[in-house]
Design a protein around this motif. Structure first.
Motif, PDB file in Angstrom:
ATOM      1  N   UNK A  63      99.396  50.485  16.764  1.00 26.23           N
ATOM      2  CA  UNK A  63      98.977  51.854  16.495  1.00 26.23           C
ATOM      3  C   UNK A  63      98.534  52.553  17.786  1.00 26.23           C
ATOM      4  N   UNK A  64      98.643  53.887  17.828  1.00 25.88           N
ATOM      5  CA  UNK A  64      98.175  54.638  18.989  1.00 25.88           C
ATOM      6  C   UNK A  64      96.675  54.410  19.204  1.00 25.88           C
ATOM      7  N   UNK A  74      96.668  57.353  12.624  1.00 30.18           N
ATOM      8  CA  UNK A  74      97.360  57.596  13.894  1.00 30.18           C
ATOM      9  C   UNK A  74      97.453  59.075  14.244  1.00 30.18           C
ATOM     10  N   UNK A  75      97.628  59.944  13.245  1.00 32.99           N
ATOM     11  CA  UNK A  75      97.784  61.362  13.541  1.00 32.99           C
ATOM     12  C   UNK A  75      96.488  62.016  14.026  1.00 32.99           C
ATOM     13  N   UNK A  76      95.356  61.331  13.884  1.00 36.39           N
ATOM     14  CA  UNK A  76      94.077  61.891  14.332  1.00 36.39           C
ATOM     15  C   UNK A  76      93.942  61.923  15.849  1.00 36.39           C
ATOM     16  N   UNK A  77      94.734  61.126  16.549  1.00 33.56           N
ATOM     17  CA  UNK A  77      94.599  61.033  17.999  1.00 33.56           C
ATOM     18  C   UNK A  77      95.046  62.315  18.703  1.00 33.56           C
ATOM     19  N   UNK A  78      95.935  63.059  18.077  1.00 33.68           N
ATOM     20  CA  UNK A  78      96.429  64.308  18.673  1.00 33.68           C
ATOM     21  C   UNK A  78      95.278  65.266  18.966  1.00 33.68           C
ATOM     22  N   UNK A  79      95.214  65.764  20.185  1.00 30.27           N
ATOM     23  CA  UNK A  79      94.189  66.724  20.564  1.00 30.27           C
ATOM     24  C   UNK A  79      92.882  66.127  21.044  1.00 30.27           C
ATOM     25  N   UNK A 129      81.308  56.367  35.891  1.00 27.83           N
ATOM     26  CA  UNK A 129      82.615  57.004  35.797  1.00 27.83           C
ATOM     27  C   UNK A 129      83.332  56.434  34.587  1.00 27.83           C
ATOM     28  N   UNK A 130      84.265  57.210  34.063  1.00 30.09           N
ATOM     29  CA  UNK A 130      85.090  56.716  32.965  1.00 30.09           C
ATOM     30  C   UNK A 130      86.537  57.116  33.212  1.00 30.09           C
ATOM     31  N   UNK A 131      87.435  56.203  32.871  1.00 27.31           N
ATOM     32  CA  UNK A 131      88.861  56.499  32.842  1.00 27.31           C
ATOM     33  C   UNK A 131      89.312  56.271  31.408  1.00 27.31           C
ATOM     34  N   UNK A 132      89.936  57.299  30.827  1.00 29.29           N
ATOM     35  CA  UNK A 132      90.416  57.222  29.456  1.00 29.29           C
ATOM     36  C   UNK A 132      91.918  57.427  29.478  1.00 29.29           C
ATOM     37  N   UNK A 133      92.648  56.505  28.847  1.00 31.77           N
ATOM     38  CA  UNK A 133      94.102  56.597  28.779  1.00 31.77           C
ATOM     39  C   UNK A 133      94.492  56.703  27.308  1.00 31.77           C
ATOM     40  N   UNK A 134      95.247  57.748  26.988  1.00 32.75           N
ATOM     41  CA  UNK A 134      95.761  57.894  25.629  1.00 32.75           C
ATOM     42  C   UNK A 134      97.059  57.106  25.533  1.00 32.75           C
ATOM     43  N   UNK A 153      85.284  47.620  29.742  1.00 31.47           N
ATOM     44  CA  UNK A 153      86.561  48.052  29.182  1.00 31.47           C
ATOM     45  C   UNK A 153      86.512  47.974  27.650  1.00 31.47           C
ATOM     46  N   UNK A 154      87.004  49.003  26.992  1.00 28.77           N
ATOM     47  CA  UNK A 154      87.079  48.945  25.538  1.00 28.77           C
ATOM     48  C   UNK A 154      88.167  49.889  25.056  1.00 28.77           C
ATOM     49  N   UNK A 155      88.554  49.702  23.812  1.00 27.17           N
ATOM     50  CA  UNK A 155      89.586  50.565  23.259  1.00 27.17           C
ATOM     51  C   UNK A 155      89.126  51.150  21.933  1.00 27.17           C
ATOM     52  N   UNK A 156      89.746  52.252  21.577  1.00 29.92           N
ATOM     53  CA  UNK A 156      89.434  52.957  20.330  1.00 29.92           C
ATOM     54  C   UNK A 156      90.731  53.205  19.587  1.00 29.92           C
TER      55      UNK A 156
END
Length: 154
Positions: A131-132, A74-79, A120-125, A66-69
């Motif tokens: 911060x996002x 913050x506005x870079x996460x869009x898309x 497998x990977x699960x990614x949650x935005x 498990x890890x986070x990015x």
């Protein structure tokens, strides 16, 4: 991952020691980081070892990482999730789930399998937190330790 004997079973990832399998899973996480494609910080969490359901815990194991990015801005996460949905298949991943979850925040979720890498990977935005960030869980297939070895837990 679809290389299963019975539906619902985790596919075999081959034979490995826990440490070597953890290194492989970290490599997969690193490749996913590169695909995110923006600058940011990752959490400093290492991989762990879990049991393979229904198999001898002395001989069989899975690796989870498990890890986070958190993006530099913050506005870079869009898309990013849409780009990952398009880019992952070009790198051997099959997107098996994509959409909003049922949480109060209605987070965007992406689940993808890589049959060749047996991960497998699960990614949650997590767009609504400050911060996002992205939350990732990379999981391996089921490994068997080499003869004479034991599963190391960490």
């Amino acid at each position: 991952m679809t290389d299963t004997n019975n539906s619902g079973d985790v596919p075999s990832a081959g034979t490995s020691t826990s440490l070597a399998a953890a290194n492989e899973t970290e490599k997969v996480s690193s490749e996913l980081y590169d695909l995110i494609g923006i600058k940011g910080k990752t959490s400093n969490t290492g991989p762990g070892v879990s049991e393979c359901s229904g198999k001898d815990p002395e001989k069989y194991f899975q690796i989870f990482h498990p890890w986070s990015f958190t993006p530099a801005s913050a506005d870079q996460l869009g898309g990013v999730m849409e780009r990952l949905k398009e880019e992952l298949p070009k790198h051997g991943w099959k997107v098996v789930e994509y959409g909003l979850d049922t949480s109060k925040s209605k987070n965007l979720n992406l689940t993808a399998d890589n049959d060749k890498k047996k991960h497998s990977v699960n990614i949650v935005e997590m767009a609504k937190i400050d911060p996002p960030s992205l939350s990732l869980m990379v999981v391996s297939g089921c490994y068997q330790v080499p003869d004479g070895e034991k599963v190391e837990r960490f």
